[in-house]
Design a protein around this motif. Structure first.
Motif, short mmCIF file in Angstrom:
data_model
loop_
_atom_site.label_atom_id
_atom_site.label_comp_id
_atom_site.label_asym_id
_atom_site.label_seq_id
_atom_site.Cartn_x
_atom_site.Cartn_y
_atom_site.Cartn_z
N ALA A 149 0.55 -1.04 -0.09
CA ALA A 149 0.25 0.17 -0.21
C ALA A 149 1.06 1.31 -0.03
N TYR A 150 1.30 1.25 0.82
CA TYR A 150 2.69 2.61 0.56
C TYR A 150 3.26 2.22 -0.22
N SER A 151 3.18 2.62 -1.46
CA SER A 151 3.62 2.37 -2.98
C SER A 151 4.62 3.89 -3.21
N PRO A 152 5.43 3.50 -4.74
CA PRO A 152 5.64 4.88 -4.15
C PRO A 152 4.84 6.09 -5.33
N ALA A 153 3.74 5.43 -6.10
CA ALA A 153 2.65 6.36 -6.45
C ALA A 153 1.76 7.36 -4.91
N PHE A 154 1.75 6.19 -4.38
CA PHE A 154 1.09 6.52 -2.96
C PHE A 154 1.77 8.09 -2.22
N TYR A 155 2.76 7.65 -2.07
CA TYR A 155 4.03 8.75 -1.60
C TYR A 155 3.75 9.78 -2.33
N GLN A 156 4.36 10.09 -3.48
CA GLN A 156 3.49 11.21 -4.45
C GLN A 156 2.30 11.78 -4.51
N ASN A 157 1.79 11.13 -4.20
CA ASN A 157 0.18 11.49 -4.39
C ASN A 157 -0.08 12.63 -2.56
N VAL A 158 0.33 11.92 -1.86
CA VAL A 158 1.36 12.71 -0.10
C VAL A 158 1.37 13.99 -0.50
N GLY A 159 2.47 14.05 -1.41
CA GLY A 159 3.79 14.95 -1.63
C GLY A 159 4.72 14.63 -1.25
N LEU A 160 5.06 13.45 -1.06
CA LEU A 160 6.70 13.11 -0.44
C LEU A 160 7.41 12.49 -1.73
N ASN A 161 8.76 11.92 -1.67
CA ASN A 161 9.73 12.09 -2.71
C ASN A 161 9.28 10.16 -2.68
N GLU A 162 9.12 9.31 -3.43
CA GLU A 162 9.15 7.71 -4.30
C GLU A 162 9.37 6.60 -2.60
N ASP A 163 10.67 7.38 -2.35
CA ASP A 163 11.07 6.77 -0.57
C ASP A 163 10.31 6.55 0.67
N GLY A 164 9.10 7.51 0.42
CA GLY A 164 8.64 8.15 1.61
C GLY A 164 9.03 9.35 2.68
N SER A 165 10.56 10.20 1.78
CA SER A 165 11.11 10.83 2.42
C SER A 165 10.24 12.63 2.31
N ALA A 166 10.51 13.49 2.51
CA ALA A 166 9.72 14.58 2.35
C ALA A 166 10.72 14.94 1.45
N PRO A 167 10.40 16.22 0.58
CA PRO A 167 11.17 16.44 -0.75
C PRO A 167 12.07 18.46 0.32
N ALA A 168 13.31 18.33 -0.22
CA ALA A 168 14.10 19.51 0.40
C ALA A 168 13.08 20.42 1.13
#
Length: 285
Positions: A164-183
């Motif tokens: 469920a916690y896929s790269p696409a899901f992370y991007q959907n909430v504004g995060l990087n594909e690995d789940g980290s926050a953008p700089a």
């Protein structure tokens, strides 16, 4: 995730659920929209911006997320009644004086009393953990799930969560594909229980509703996903196992939602600073 969105991205088929003598599998609303036997707050959010948990996890959100605990009045009420069967009205908000927990499992409270108040405390504290930003990190997510869920079902649930916690899901909430926050941005995900209601109780199982509010978004200059609040109610099915209450399944519904006040929204920097400086609580009466 916020036992809140982590919290819900739609519905879908999932494993059969049962916290009271059924299959024993966990049922949760997964962030990608699948209903999974999961998780949790509560904590993830649909396109219109509402949270759905574990949570986030279905609860679990399950997915994610204080709390008021059962106080039946007098000494007996403070301790909580065992084996009283089903339904209960909303408990008063007065403090019982009974400590909610005696220990912890990692960073999550553990060792809740074998009472109605103990079940309510467990549900509230688990909602907070499942609705936290740590659920978006694979390693910490697995620790949280194992600390809050029934050992008999959690390993299968972990596989669902990783999917469920896929790269696409992370991007959907504004995060990087690995789940980290953008700089330059701070990711915010918090579930804050407002009250609890025990609607079913026996020596082996309990059903607890956790009314919560949650925060979700990215704080910082240039954020396209500003931190917003949502209101939801997590219903957690708990099982008494291994000397503690653990989640077997959970679900989440929207509201009750109060009228928005006249407070002026704080700046992104103020929100980011608050998240870094203000810690959480162990919830109970």
């Amino acid at each position: 995730m916020s036992y809140g969105d982590e919290h819900g991205y739609g519905d879908g088929p999932g494993r059969t659920d049962d916290g009271f003598g059924g299959t024993g599998q966990t049922r949760t609303r997964l962030p990608d929209g699948r209903s999974g036997d999961l998780y949790g707050g509560g904590p993830r959010r649909p396109a219109r911006g509402s949270r759905s948990l574990i949570t986030v996890v279905g609860v679990v959100v399950l997915l994610i997320a204080a709390i008021a605990f059962a106080n039946r009045g007098g000494d007996k009420g403070a301790e909580g009644a065992k084996g009283t069967g089903g339904g209960a009205a909303a408990a008063p908000t007065a403090a019982s004086g009974v400590k909610p927990v005696t220990g912890k499992n990692g960073t999550i409270p553990a060792g809740f009393p074998h009472t109605e108040q103990g079940a309510a405390s467990a549900a509230a504290n688990y909602a907070v953990a499942l609705g936290s930003a740590e659920m978006f990190d694979a390693a910490s997510r697995r620790d949280i799930m194992r600390a809050t869920h029934d050992p008999a079902t959690v390993e299968d649930l972990l596989n669902d969560m990783d999917t469920a916690y896929s790269p696409a899901f992370y991007q959907n909430v504004g995060l990087n594909e690995d789940g980290s926050a953008p700089a330059g941005l701070t990711f915010v995900s918090r579930t804050v229980p407002v009250g609890t209601k025990v609607t079913g109780f026996s020596d082996s199982a309990a059903t607890v509703e956790v009314w919560s509010t949650g925060l979700l978004g990215l704080a910082g200059e240039g954020s396209t996903k500003p931190v917003t609040e949502t209101w939801f109610t997590i219903t957690a099915q708990l099982k008494w196992t291994g000397g503690d209450w653990k989640i077997t399944s959970s679900s989440q519904s929207e509201g009750p939602t109060p009228v928005t006040g006249d407070n002026r929204a704080s700046t992104a920097d103020d929100i980011a600073k608050a998240v870094e400086e203000y810690g959480g609580f162990t919830y109970a009466r």
